[in-house]
Design a protein around this motif. Structure first.
Motif, PDB file in Angstrom:
ATOM      1  N   ASP A 175      16.587 -10.579   6.583  1.00 24.11           N
ATOM      2  CA  ASP A 175      16.747 -11.822   5.832  1.00 24.11           C
ATOM      3  C   ASP A 175      15.639 -12.047   4.813  1.00 24.11           C
ATOM      4  O   ASP A 175      15.726 -12.964   3.992  1.00 24.11           O
ATOM      5  N   ALA A 176      14.586 -11.220   4.840  1.00 23.03           N
ATOM      6  CA  ALA A 176      13.446 -11.445   3.942  1.00 23.03           C
ATOM      7  C   ALA A 176      12.856 -10.116   3.467  1.00 23.03           C
ATOM      8  O   ALA A 176      11.712  -9.782   3.792  1.00 23.03           O
ATOM      9  N   PRO A 177      13.614  -9.342   2.687  1.00 17.98           N
ATOM     10  CA  PRO A 177      13.125  -8.018   2.270  1.00 17.98           C
ATOM     11  C   PRO A 177      11.892  -8.069   1.378  1.00 17.98           C
ATOM     12  O   PRO A 177      11.015  -7.210   1.485  1.00 17.98           O
ATOM     13  N   ASP A 178      11.816  -9.054   0.494  1.00 13.51           N
ATOM     14  CA  ASP A 178      10.646  -9.138  -0.388  1.00 13.51           C
ATOM     15  C   ASP A 178       9.381  -9.417   0.415  1.00 13.51           C
ATOM     16  O   ASP A 178       8.319  -8.833   0.155  1.00 13.51           O
ATOM     17  N   LEU A 179       9.489 -10.304   1.394  1.00 19.51           N
ATOM     18  CA  LEU A 179       8.338 -10.610   2.246  1.00 19.51           C
ATOM     19  C   LEU A 179       7.943  -9.392   3.075  1.00 19.51           C
ATOM     20  O   LEU A 179       6.760  -9.180   3.361  1.00 19.51           O
ATOM     21  N   TYR A 180       8.925  -8.572   3.436  1.00 22.24           N
ATOM     22  CA  TYR A 180       8.638  -7.383   4.242  1.00 22.24           C
ATOM     23  C   TYR A 180       7.704  -6.425   3.505  1.00 22.24           C
ATOM     24  O   TYR A 180       6.864  -5.766   4.126  1.00 22.24           O
ATOM     25  N   THR A 181       7.842  -6.345   2.183  1.00 20.13           N
ATOM     26  CA  THR A 181       6.962  -5.455   1.417  1.00 20.13           C
ATOM     27  C   THR A 181       5.519  -5.948   1.422  1.00 20.13           C
ATOM     28  O   THR A 181       4.610  -5.211   1.033  1.00 20.13           O
TER      29      THR A 181
ATOM     30  N   ARG B  16      10.438  -9.396  15.215  1.00 23.62           N
ATOM     31  CA  ARG B  16      10.116  -9.379  13.795  1.00 23.62           C
ATOM     32  C   ARG B  16       8.752  -8.730  13.592  1.00 23.62           C
ATOM     33  O   ARG B  16       7.921  -8.690  14.502  1.00 23.62           O
ATOM     34  N   VAL B  17       8.510  -8.260  12.387  1.00 24.51           N
ATOM     35  CA  VAL B  17       7.267  -7.545  12.111  1.00 24.51           C
ATOM     36  C   VAL B  17       6.050  -8.433  12.350  1.00 24.51           C
ATOM     37  O   VAL B  17       5.010  -7.975  12.850  1.00 24.51           O
ATOM     38  N   GLU B  18       6.157  -9.725  12.038  1.00 25.14           N
ATOM     39  CA  GLU B  18       5.002 -10.609  12.178  1.00 25.14           C
ATOM     40  C   GLU B  18       4.581 -10.822  13.629  1.00 25.14           C
ATOM     41  O   GLU B  18       3.436 -11.184  13.903  1.00 25.14           O
TER      42      GLU B  18
ATOM     43  N   GLN C 140      11.631  -0.856   2.387  1.00 28.43           N
ATOM     44  CA  GLN C 140      10.938   0.187   3.146  1.00 28.43           C
ATOM     45  C   GLN C 140      10.577   1.378   2.262  1.00 28.43           C
ATOM     46  O   GLN C 140       9.530   2.000   2.454  1.00 28.43           O
ATOM     47  N   VAL C 141      11.429   1.699   1.286  1.00 35.26           N
ATOM     48  CA  VAL C 141      11.079   2.751   0.328  1.00 35.26           C
ATOM     49  C   VAL C 141       9.860   2.329  -0.488  1.00 35.26           C
ATOM     50  O   VAL C 141       8.935   3.122  -0.718  1.00 35.26           O
ATOM     51  N   LYS C 142       9.838   1.084  -0.926  1.00 38.25           N
ATOM     52  CA  LYS C 142       8.699   0.588  -1.701  1.00 38.25           C
ATOM     53  C   LYS C 142       7.399   0.691  -0.912  1.00 38.25           C
ATOM     54  O   LYS C 142       6.326   0.934  -1.482  1.00 38.25           O
ATOM     55  N   CYS C 143       7.490   0.511   0.402  1.00 32.69           N
ATOM     56  CA  CYS C 143       6.286   0.552   1.239  1.00 32.69           C
ATOM     57  C   CYS C 143       5.639   1.932   1.258  1.00 32.69           C
ATOM     58  O   CYS C 143       4.443   2.048   1.569  1.00 32.69           O
ATOM     59  N   LEU C 144       6.393   2.974   0.925  1.00 33.68           N
ATOM     60  CA  LEU C 144       5.802   4.310   0.840  1.00 33.68           C
ATOM     61  C   LEU C 144       4.664   4.343  -0.171  1.00 33.68           C
ATOM     62  O   LEU C 144       3.696   5.092  -0.010  1.00 33.68           O
ATOM     63  N   HIS C 145       4.783   3.533  -1.215  1.00 34.64           N
ATOM     64  CA  HIS C 145       3.767   3.499  -2.270  1.00 34.64           C
ATOM     65  C   HIS C 145       2.692   2.451  -1.997  1.00 34.64           C
ATOM     66  O   HIS C 145       1.688   2.399  -2.708  1.00 34.64           O
ATOM     67  N   LEU C 146       2.903   1.639  -0.971  1.00 30.23           N
ATOM     68  CA  LEU C 146       1.964   0.567  -0.650  1.00 30.23           C
ATOM     69  C   LEU C 146       1.098   0.887   0.560  1.00 30.23           C
ATOM     70  O   LEU C 146       0.066   0.245   0.768  1.00 30.23           O
ATOM     71  N   ILE C 147       1.526   1.867   1.358  1.00 22.87           N
ATOM     72  CA  ILE C 147       0.813   2.211   2.593  1.00 22.87           C
ATOM     73  C   ILE C 147       0.262   3.627   2.472  1.00 22.87           C
ATOM     74  O   ILE C 147       1.029   4.596   2.443  1.00 22.87           O
ATOM     75  N   PRO C 148      -1.051   3.796   2.400  1.00 17.52           N
ATOM     76  CA  PRO C 148      -1.623   5.152   2.349  1.00 17.52           C
ATOM     77  C   PRO C 148      -1.320   5.921   3.634  1.00 17.52           C
ATOM     78  O   PRO C 148      -1.161   5.336   4.707  1.00 17.52           O
ATOM     79  N   SER C 149      -1.235   7.233   3.514  1.00 19.69           N
ATOM     80  CA  SER C 149      -1.016   8.123   4.670  1.00 19.69           C
ATOM     81  C   SER C 149       0.203   7.698   5.479  1.00 19.69           C
ATOM     82  O   SER C 149       0.164   7.595   6.706  1.00 19.69           O
TER      83      SER C 149
ATOM     84  N   TYR D 267      18.785  -4.086   0.802  1.00 16.44           N
ATOM     85  CA  TYR D 267      17.551  -4.569   0.190  1.00 16.44           C
ATOM     86  C   TYR D 267      16.355  -4.357   1.118  1.00 16.44           C
ATOM     87  O   TYR D 267      15.237  -4.146   0.658  1.00 16.44           O
ATOM     88  N   LEU D 268      16.591  -4.437   2.431  1.00 20.14           N
ATOM     89  CA  LEU D 268      15.503  -4.148   3.370  1.00 20.14           C
ATOM     90  C   LEU D 268      15.193  -2.657   3.358  1.00 20.14           C
ATOM     91  O   LEU D 268      14.022  -2.257   3.388  1.00 20.14           O
ATOM     92  N   ARG D 269      16.229  -1.820   3.282  1.00 20.08           N
ATOM     93  CA  ARG D 269      15.990  -0.376   3.170  1.00 20.08           C
ATOM     94  C   ARG D 269      15.210  -0.068   1.895  1.00 20.08           C
ATOM     95  O   ARG D 269      14.320   0.784   1.882  1.00 20.08           O
ATOM     96  N   GLU D 270      15.550  -0.773   0.816  1.00 15.28           N
ATOM     97  CA  GLU D 270      14.816  -0.604  -0.436  1.00 15.28           C
ATOM     98  C   GLU D 270      13.360  -1.035  -0.267  1.00 15.28           C
ATOM     99  O   GLU D 270      12.439  -0.374  -0.776  1.00 15.28           O
TER     100      GLU D 270
END
Length: 465
Positions: free
Chosen positions: A259-265, A208-210, A313-322, A308-311
């Protein structure tokens, strides 16, 4: 006779004493023969010495420059050396009273690859999951300008300072056991840039990412689904290499967090910020793979749709610089979570890196991303970014679209390209007044929408229901 024995014992004791006063430098496993250092940069080299509060000199053969540093009370030392434009082989000498030499050092581009099993999957395949094209890739892999380092798998409760591993030159004997996505990326990068490439690979299946976040980075998140395993891979596998000079990072992970796409963002951007802070070399590029579609719920409708997890990850494009993301909607397999087309993964990482980091021009670096929608009667017209010269299905049916009205019930949509294949027009006889569209927004789906360069569109939805 006794006198002779006494003299021999005395002589041996002297040799042992003399050897004892000779200091000895020890280095982490990745500072070793065959390593690659990031070109045109100030890179850190560190180690330990038996001598405390004493000078250590480091000499680099590419400019015959000497650097001097003083060990601390534990014998640790660290120095930054300036690297030239790519080239080699060179050597580095360190001396604290005794000389240690690192040979066959190349100067080039260094990238870190990390994640879970899809990054860890080897060129030669693993278990029952093969890699398409592996035999030809292995047979033709001999290249002294591609060097690979795999961090040994380890989970620990506290951060480590060293790891198991060694630098290996790409060959038919070493490539089969290395990360497939990492190797294919390095091969394409070396082919296009014509310079040495070093890949440091640190991945662990099912993670997991954590698990890859430091204790400080994960501390704000009190309600993690798997709190007991937080930081264990950061400690055991990432901590040792933090500070090694890199150009950027490639990340392929997310399957374990469906199982936790919102938390992933929240977690994923925090991981990137955490790593950048720990590395201390600025906002280095961080590129990642969107997870491929797979039948996570085994057709039973249980759990949450992995779209929803793929979504997320798309949202993270706007949350992670570079940052940047490669899309894999067309390579998923409903029978395995491990897509076989790892050369596609590595190449798409390379296209993204070549365009974004190395400023190569003339080609799109990622697939179409949903931009906006416009309603015209019973139709919705969809616009996209990253289209290149237009949209295509490579003459296959334009499937995978759904449309819904105010009742929020989705129906399969008829889809066609708009003028000059710059838009997609969708409608359904079941929906007189459409208000929302979804594309490939399912657990498993085979994406069919591409730009003209063959890069697939991400799944998306226009609603937030």
């Amino acid at each position: 006779m006794k006198r002779s024995c006494f003299i021999i014992v005395l002589f041996v004791s002297f040799l042992l004493w003399a050897g004892g006063v000779q200091a000895r430098i020890t280095l982490p496993s990745f500072f070793s023969d065959g390593m690659v250092l990031q070109q045109q940069s100030s890179v850190a080299i560190w180690g330990n010495s038996d001598r405390k509060l004493q000078k250590v000199t480091v000499k680099t053969s590419w400019n015959n420059k000497k650097y001097t540093v003083t060990t601390d009370e534990s014998g640790s030392w660290k120095v930054k050396v300036e690297t030239p434009v790519y080239g080699g082989p060179y050597h580095i000498e360190m001396n604290d009273g005794e000389t240690v030499r690192i040979n066959d050092v190349l100067i080039g581009e260094v990238w870190l690859c990390s994640g879970q099993s899809n990054m860890d999957m080897r060129v030669g395949g693993r278990y029952s999951d093969p890699v398409i094209g592996s035999l030809d890739a292995i047979v033709t892999s001999g290249n002294p300008d591609i060097r690979m380092f795999t961090v040994g798998s380890k989970m620990t409760s506290e951060p480590l300072t060293d790891c198991e591993g060694e630098w290996q030159e790409a060959s038919s004997e070493t490539v089969p056991g290395f990360s497939a996505a990492g190797y294919f990326f390095a091969r394409k990068l070396n082919q296009v840039l014509g310079i040495p490439v070093g890949i440091i690979h640190a991945s662990y299946g099912g993670s997991r990412v954590e698990a890859w976040m430091s204790k400080e980075g994960v501390a704000p998140y009190k309600d993690l689904p798997d709190v007991h395993n937080a930081s264990i891979l950061y400690n055991g596998m990432l901590s040792p290499v933090i500070g090694y000079g890199i150009r950027g990072c490639l990340w392929y992970q997310g399957e374990a967090n469906v199982d936790a796409p919102d938390l992933y963002t929240q977690l994923f951007p925090s991981l990137v910020s955490d790593w950048r802070q720990q590395w201390g070399i600025g906002e280095f590029p961080f590129y990642y793979a969107q997870i491929a579609p797979f039948n996570y719920n085994k057709g039973e409708g249980k759990g949450k749709n992995s779209a929803y997890l793929r979504e997320a990850q798309v949202k993270c494009l706007h949350l992670i610089p570079s940052s940047g993301m490669i899309v894999l909607t067309d390579v998923g397999d409903d029978r395995t979570i491990h897509p076989m087309e790892k050369e596609t993964v590595g190449n798409r990482f390379a296209y993204l890196v070549l365009g974004r980091t190395y400023d190569k021009k003339g080609f799109p670096v990622t697939g179409p991303l949903y931009k906006s929608m416009q309603t015209e009667g019973n139709k919705i017209i969809l616009s996209f970014d990253e289209m290149g010269k237009g949209l295509t299905t490579y003459r296959q049916p334009l499937n995978g679209f759904e449309v819904a009205g105010e009742d929020r019930v989705f129906h399969p949509a008829n889809a066609r390209f708009g003028k000059d294949a710059q838009t997609v027009v969708v409608s359904s006889p079941e929906v007189e007044h459409p208000v929302a569209v979804r594309y490939a927004f399912k657990d498993y789906v085979k994406g069919c929408l591409y730009n003209m360069s063959g890069l697939p569109a991400s799944s998306f939805r226009t609603d937030n229901w």
